[in-house]
Design an enzyme around this catalytic site. Structure first.
Site, PDB file in Angstrom:
ATOM      1  N   LEU A 191      15.125 -18.393  -8.724  1.00 20.50           N
ATOM      2  CA  LEU A 191      14.945 -17.195  -7.994  1.00 20.50           C
ATOM      3  C   LEU A 191      15.156 -17.455  -6.461  1.00 20.50           C
ATOM      4  O   LEU A 191      15.740 -16.415  -6.090  1.00 20.50           O
ATOM      5  CB  LEU A 191      13.385 -16.582  -8.391  1.00 20.50           C
ATOM      6  CG  LEU A 191      13.125 -16.061  -9.470  1.00 20.50           C
ATOM      7  CD1 LEU A 191      12.577 -16.779 -10.656  1.00 20.50           C
ATOM      8  CD2 LEU A 191      12.240 -14.894  -9.389  1.00 20.50           C
TER       9      LEU A 191
ATOM     10  N   ASP B 208       6.422 -19.178  -8.400  1.00 22.10           N
ATOM     11  CA  ASP B 208       5.386 -19.284  -7.296  1.00 22.10           C
ATOM     12  C   ASP B 208       4.215 -20.615  -7.610  1.00 22.10           C
ATOM     13  O   ASP B 208       3.367 -20.995  -7.005  1.00 22.10           O
ATOM     14  CB  ASP B 208       4.434 -18.130  -7.277  1.00 22.10           C
ATOM     15  CG  ASP B 208       5.112 -16.894  -6.731  1.00 22.10           C
ATOM     16  OD1 ASP B 208       5.992 -17.342  -5.966  1.00 22.10           O
ATOM     17  OD2 ASP B 208       4.725 -15.925  -6.788  1.00 22.10           O
TER      18      ASP B 208
ATOM     19  N   ASP C  26      17.912  -4.919  -0.713  1.00 25.37           N
ATOM     20  CA  ASP C  26      19.078  -3.822  -1.212  1.00 25.37           C
ATOM     21  C   ASP C  26      18.704  -3.370  -2.545  1.00 25.37           C
ATOM     22  O   ASP C  26      19.000  -1.943  -2.588  1.00 25.37           O
ATOM     23  CB  ASP C  26      20.432  -4.706  -1.471  1.00 25.37           C
ATOM     24  CG  ASP C  26      20.182  -5.727  -2.356  1.00 25.37           C
ATOM     25  OD1 ASP C  26      19.307  -6.511  -2.363  1.00 25.37           O
ATOM     26  OD2 ASP C  26      20.871  -5.731  -3.469  1.00 25.37           O
ATOM     27  N   GLN C  27      17.788  -3.762  -3.489  1.00 25.49           N
ATOM     28  CA  GLN C  27      17.626  -3.023  -4.546  1.00 25.49           C
ATOM     29  C   GLN C  27      16.310  -1.962  -4.232  1.00 25.49           C
ATOM     30  O   GLN C  27      16.294  -0.771  -4.843  1.00 25.49           O
ATOM     31  CB  GLN C  27      16.993  -3.994  -5.682  1.00 25.49           C
ATOM     32  CG  GLN C  27      18.037  -4.933  -6.006  1.00 25.49           C
ATOM     33  CD  GLN C  27      19.280  -4.298  -6.589  1.00 25.49           C
ATOM     34  OE1 GLN C  27      19.228  -3.662  -7.515  1.00 25.49           O
ATOM     35  NE2 GLN C  27      20.430  -4.774  -5.982  1.00 25.49           N
TER      36      GLN C  27
ATOM     37  N   ASP D 226       7.257 -15.330   3.148  1.00 30.51           N
ATOM     38  CA  ASP D 226       7.874 -16.908   2.987  1.00 30.51           C
ATOM     39  C   ASP D 226       9.269 -17.146   3.157  1.00 30.51           C
ATOM     40  O   ASP D 226      10.215 -16.152   2.565  1.00 30.51           O
ATOM     41  CB  ASP D 226       7.433 -17.362   1.602  1.00 30.51           C
ATOM     42  CG  ASP D 226       5.864 -17.620   1.386  1.00 30.51           C
ATOM     43  OD1 ASP D 226       5.032 -17.975   2.589  1.00 30.51           O
ATOM     44  OD2 ASP D 226       5.478 -17.504   0.252  1.00 30.51           O
TER      45      ASP D 226
ATOM     46  N   ARG E  24       5.413 -10.235   2.669  1.00 30.88           N
ATOM     47  CA  ARG E  24       6.399  -9.265   2.084  1.00 30.88           C
ATOM     48  C   ARG E  24       6.194  -7.922   1.898  1.00 30.88           C
ATOM     49  O   ARG E  24       6.837  -7.045   1.671  1.00 30.88           O
ATOM     50  CB  ARG E  24       6.916 -10.179   0.753  1.00 30.88           C
ATOM     51  CG  ARG E  24       8.019  -9.934   0.248  1.00 30.88           C
ATOM     52  CD  ARG E  24       9.237 -10.602   0.851  1.00 30.88           C
ATOM     53  NE  ARG E  24      10.465  -9.945   0.361  1.00 30.88           N
ATOM     54  CZ  ARG E  24      11.577  -9.853   1.275  1.00 30.88           C
ATOM     55  NH1 ARG E  24      11.298 -10.304   2.543  1.00 30.88           N
ATOM     56  NH2 ARG E  24      12.643  -9.517   1.105  1.00 30.88           N
TER      57      ARG E  24
ATOM     58  N   LYS F  31      -3.112 -11.818  -5.549  1.00 39.84           N
ATOM     59  CA  LYS F  31      -2.635 -11.346  -4.305  1.00 39.84           C
ATOM     60  C   LYS F  31      -1.283 -10.409  -4.493  1.00 39.84           C
ATOM     61  O   LYS F  31      -1.570  -9.100  -3.795  1.00 39.84           O
ATOM     62  CB  LYS F  31      -1.986 -12.376  -3.510  1.00 39.84           C
ATOM     63  CG  LYS F  31      -1.035 -12.115  -2.365  1.00 39.84           C
ATOM     64  CD  LYS F  31      -0.483 -13.124  -1.660  1.00 39.84           C
ATOM     65  CE  LYS F  31       0.799 -14.004  -2.020  1.00 39.84           C
ATOM     66  NZ  LYS F  31       1.989 -13.390  -1.848  1.00 39.84           N
ATOM     67  N   ASN F  32      -0.547 -10.552  -5.617  1.00 38.59           N
ATOM     68  CA  ASN F  32       0.901  -9.761  -5.574  1.00 38.59           C
ATOM     69  C   ASN F  32       0.576  -8.552  -6.395  1.00 38.59           C
ATOM     70  O   ASN F  32       1.214  -7.705  -6.798  1.00 38.59           O
ATOM     71  CB  ASN F  32       1.920 -10.715  -6.059  1.00 38.59           C
ATOM     72  CG  ASN F  32       2.310 -11.595  -4.993  1.00 38.59           C
ATOM     73  OD1 ASN F  32       2.156 -11.518  -3.850  1.00 38.59           O
ATOM     74  ND2 ASN F  32       2.994 -12.604  -5.605  1.00 38.59           N
TER      75      ASN F  32
ATOM     76  N   ARG G  64      16.221 -13.336   0.503  1.00 42.38           N
ATOM     77  CA  ARG G  64      15.226 -12.224   0.155  1.00 42.38           C
ATOM     78  C   ARG G  64      15.540 -10.638   0.473  1.00 42.38           C
ATOM     79  O   ARG G  64      15.077 -10.182   1.414  1.00 42.38           O
ATOM     80  CB  ARG G  64      14.035 -12.424   0.463  1.00 42.38           C
ATOM     81  CG  ARG G  64      13.433 -13.903  -0.019  1.00 42.38           C
ATOM     82  CD  ARG G  64      11.893 -14.126   0.342  1.00 42.38           C
ATOM     83  NE  ARG G  64      11.186 -13.491  -0.733  1.00 42.38           N
ATOM     84  CZ  ARG G  64       9.770 -13.391  -0.638  1.00 42.38           C
ATOM     85  NH1 ARG G  64       9.020 -14.108   0.366  1.00 42.38           N
ATOM     86  NH2 ARG G  64       8.979 -13.121  -1.489  1.00 42.38           N
TER      87      ARG G  64
HETATM   88  N1  EPU Z   1      16.215  -9.448  -4.618  1.00 49.17           N
HETATM   89  C1  EPU Z   1      17.246  -9.126  -4.104  1.00 49.17           C
HETATM   90  N2  EPU Z   1      17.240  -7.863  -3.675  1.00 49.17           N
HETATM   91  C2  EPU Z   1      16.218  -7.223  -3.846  1.00 49.17           C
HETATM   92  C3  EPU Z   1      15.224  -7.778  -4.211  1.00 49.17           C
HETATM   93  C4  EPU Z   1      14.966  -9.100  -4.594  1.00 49.17           C
HETATM   94  O1  EPU Z   1      18.426  -9.773  -4.253  1.00 49.17           O
HETATM   95  O2  EPU Z   1      16.284  -5.932  -3.282  1.00 49.17           O
HETATM   96  C5  EPU Z   1      16.239 -10.849  -5.317  1.00 49.17           C
HETATM   97  C6  EPU Z   1      15.201 -11.911  -4.361  1.00 49.17           C
HETATM   98  O3  EPU Z   1      15.902 -12.574  -3.388  1.00 49.17           O
HETATM   99  C7  EPU Z   1      14.851 -13.021  -5.616  1.00 49.17           C
HETATM  100  C8  EPU Z   1      14.822 -12.170  -6.708  1.00 49.17           C
HETATM  101  O4  EPU Z   1      15.641 -10.848  -6.497  1.00 49.17           O
HETATM  102  O5  EPU Z   1      15.888 -13.946  -5.551  1.00 49.17           O
HETATM  103  C9  EPU Z   1      13.354 -11.901  -7.099  1.00 49.17           C
HETATM  104  O6  EPU Z   1      12.728 -11.281  -6.096  1.00 49.17           O
HETATM  105  P1  EPU Z   1      11.423 -10.402  -6.293  1.00 49.17           P
HETATM  106  O7  EPU Z   1      11.861  -9.106  -5.737  1.00 49.17           O
HETATM  107  O8  EPU Z   1      10.846 -10.259  -7.590  1.00 49.17           O
HETATM  108  O9  EPU Z   1      10.310 -10.758  -5.338  1.00 49.17           O
HETATM  109  P2  EPU Z   1       9.442 -10.310  -4.241  1.00 49.17           P
HETATM  110  O10 EPU Z   1       9.116  -8.940  -4.715  1.00 49.17           O
HETATM  111  O11 EPU Z   1      10.157 -10.509  -2.912  1.00 49.17           O
HETATM  112  C10 EPU Z   1       7.382 -10.987  -5.031  1.00 49.17           C
HETATM  113  C11 EPU Z   1       5.913 -11.961  -4.667  1.00 49.17           C
HETATM  114  C12 EPU Z   1       6.682 -13.336  -4.682  1.00 49.17           C
HETATM  115  C13 EPU Z   1       7.128 -13.866  -5.847  1.00 49.17           C
HETATM  116  C14 EPU Z   1       8.274 -13.032  -6.485  1.00 49.17           C
HETATM  117  C15 EPU Z   1       8.500 -13.376  -7.865  1.00 49.17           C
HETATM  118  C16 EPU Z   1       4.785 -10.175  -3.665  1.00 49.17           C
HETATM  119  C17 EPU Z   1       4.518  -9.830  -2.145  1.00 49.17           C
HETATM  120  N3  EPU Z   1       5.568 -11.483  -3.432  1.00 49.17           N
HETATM  121  O12 EPU Z   1       8.397 -11.187  -4.312  1.00 49.17           O
HETATM  122  O13 EPU Z   1       5.486 -13.910  -4.006  1.00 49.17           O
HETATM  123  O14 EPU Z   1       7.718 -15.130  -5.599  1.00 49.17           O
HETATM  124  O15 EPU Z   1       7.769 -11.733  -6.343  1.00 49.17           O
HETATM  125  O16 EPU Z   1       7.445 -13.311  -8.867  1.00 49.17           O
HETATM  126  O17 EPU Z   1       4.608  -9.581  -4.415  1.00 49.17           O
HETATM  127  C18 EPU Z   1       4.087 -15.902  -3.554  1.00 49.17           C
HETATM  128  O18 EPU Z   1       3.190 -15.162  -3.802  1.00 49.17           O
HETATM  129  O19 EPU Z   1       3.977 -17.097  -3.042  1.00 49.17           O
HETATM  130  C19 EPU Z   1       5.546 -15.033  -3.379  1.00 49.17           C
HETATM  131  C20 EPU Z   1       6.415 -15.685  -2.652  1.00 49.17           C
END
Ligand code: EPU
Length: 416
Positions: free
Chosen positions: A325, A303, A123-124, A115, A91, A19-20, A120
């Site tokens: 996380l 996950d 900002d980055q 989710d 997301r 998926k991701n 989440r």
């Molecule tokens: N974070 C920030 N600022 C940002 C981006 C992220 O503070 O701008 C924090 C998040 O809040 C979190 C950490 O950094 O605490 C890591 O977040 P990441 O950006 O890696 O996660 P994501 O891109 O929001 C994706 C997957 C998630 C998976 C995470 C970690 C997608 C669509 N979603 O989320 O998938 O948990 O990476 O591997 O790619 C799932 O499939 O069940 C799922 C939640």
């Protein structure tokens, strides 16, 4: 989903496409001027919703769920506002900011949903896009971005973010000059997206390490690509084997990507074998308690944390699961407790005192993986478990009930 617990699972199942990886790859097709074909795209709700967004942006997107094949021709694509309903359903909608900026110089995308497992923030993502030269405002729940032409930049991510790493790569491939992403995420799906883009004519090196270099290209063409397999889908079936004392082989996986899962299942007492593109888990009796800490790849994936927790609820002895996380990924703990689990959340950790049986009852899925964990608890428990909120699960798993049934589980979607 109604589950009658207590049956050991046995047999062979194929892991779905990831998926991701599939979602950012779908976004990436918009960066090109010609058609692309993606194979091994899972038939899940997020993919259907993403197809709808591609069409709203003027791309021709045809998905054949039975073949897991997606054809996208983005040649008539143009910027268009994305409805809140669609952007908030997942997301990955945030990727549409970067790709529209790169291709059209403007984007308007509501803040993403997905989710509810933590704050989440994005900002980055915004920091990286601004560093590439975009002007961005966030108003009325919408990200509005503009840029004449994006230019390369040196970007240091404050934390390891899969989303921000992939998003920066997507935005930087058509920029003028070179971009370097420091403290990049190393997940295999980052590499998968980079490989697709390179096959389209991009120049990306270092994907899979913590420093990714993107040299901007003038234009990209389309290509054919196969999405890598979903480690979390596979992990869910392997843990299902362990929790039911079964014998399950998951095919079409990259065993190396499943190292943390295989290591923890071995520690829990299961027999784990792997070779080529399959992993087999055989288990008997109660698992052993252990410690798990979630970390970015190659650490234990967040996950798979909830599913592991369901297994450890039935383990001999104590376990501790630490989630680094997402601050709200223990939201489903009270549902496992309803089934008789002994869990105590203490800050970022949950302490588990294993019990010898879980009893089925009605429970509520709060996110994709929590839903999967409750299904596993139902399979390993006694009596009937009814998991409500199954739409969450269907966002990320293809035909989970049908595939579990093929392994001998007594499980059905109530309206089937
Ligand atoms: N974070 C920030 N600022 C940002 C981006 C992220 O503070 O701008 C924090 C998040 O809040 C979190 C950490 O950094 O605490 C890591 O977040 P990441 O950006 O890696 O996660 P994501 O891109 O929001 C994706 C997957 C998630 C998976 C995470 C970690 C997608 C669509 N979603 O989320 O998938 O948990 O990476 O591997 O790619 C799932 O499939 O069940 C799922 C939640």
């Amino acid at each position: 989903m109604r589950i009658q617990g207590g049956r050991p699972l046995a047999g062979t199942v194929r892991a779905s496409g990831r998926k991701n990886a599939a979602l950012p790859l779908m976004a990436a097709t918009l960066l090109t001027t010609g058609p692309s074909t993606l194979d091994n795209v899972p038939a899940i709700r997020d993919v259907f919703a993403f197809c709808e967004m591609l069409r709203l942006l003027g791309a021709d997107a045809e998905y054949q769920p039975a073949e897991h094949r997606l054809y996208v021709n983005p040649s008539d694509a143009a910027p268009a506002p994305i409805p809140h309903r669609l952007a908030r359903s997942m997301r990955a909608s945030y990727y549409l900011v970067g790709v529209q900026l790169a291709r059209f110089g403007r984007a308007e995308v509501p803040l993403p949903g997905g989710d509810r497992i933590g704050q989440r923030p994005v900002d980055q993502h915004l920091k990286a896009l601004r560093a590439l030269g975009a002007e961005i405002t966030v108003e009325q729940g919408c990200i509005r971005a503009r840029a004449e032409r994006l230019h390369g930049a040196d970007i240091y991510l404050d934390l390891v973010s899969v989303g921000a790493t992939i998003h920066t790569m997507l935005a930087a491939v058509l920029a003028e000059g070179t971009t370097v992403v420091h403290n990049a995420a190393r997940e295999p799906h980052v590499v998968d997206v980079a490989q697709f883009l390179n096959a389209c004519g991009a120049d990306i090196t270092g994907a899979g390490t913590d420093a990714i270099r993107v040299r901007g290209a003038g234009a990209l063409c389309g290509t054919a690509h196969t999405v890598i397999s979903d480690d979390i889908d596979a992990a869910t079936f392997l843990i299902a084997a362990a929790i039911t004392g079964g014998d399950v082989t998951v095919q079409q996986v990259i065993p190396h990507h499943l190292q943390p899962i295989m290591a923890k299942l071995r520690e829990a007492g299961a027999r784990v074998e792997s070779n080529g593109n399959w992993v087999r888990v055989t288990a008997a009796g109660r698992p052993r308690g252990l410690q798990v800490t979630t970390l970015p790849y190659p650490g234990f994936p967040t996950d798979a944390q909830s599913q592991m927790m369901a297994l450890l609820a039935l383990a001999r002895g104590q376990s501790r699961v630490t989630e680094t996380l997402y601050e709200d990924r223990f939201r489903f703990v009270p549902e496992l407790v309803r089934m008789g689990a002994q869990l105590r959340v203490e800050g970022r950790s949950t302490l588990i005192t294993g019990v010898s049986r879980l009893d089925g009852c009605p429970v509520e899925a709060t996110d994709i993986r929590a839903g999967a964990a409750l299904i596993l608890a139902g399979l390993g428990g006694r009596g009937t478990t009814t998991v409500h909120g199954i739409a969450h699960v269907e966002r990320g798993y293809e035909n989970l009930a049908g595939r579990l049934r093929a392994l001998g589980a007594d499980i059905a979607r109530e309206d089937d």
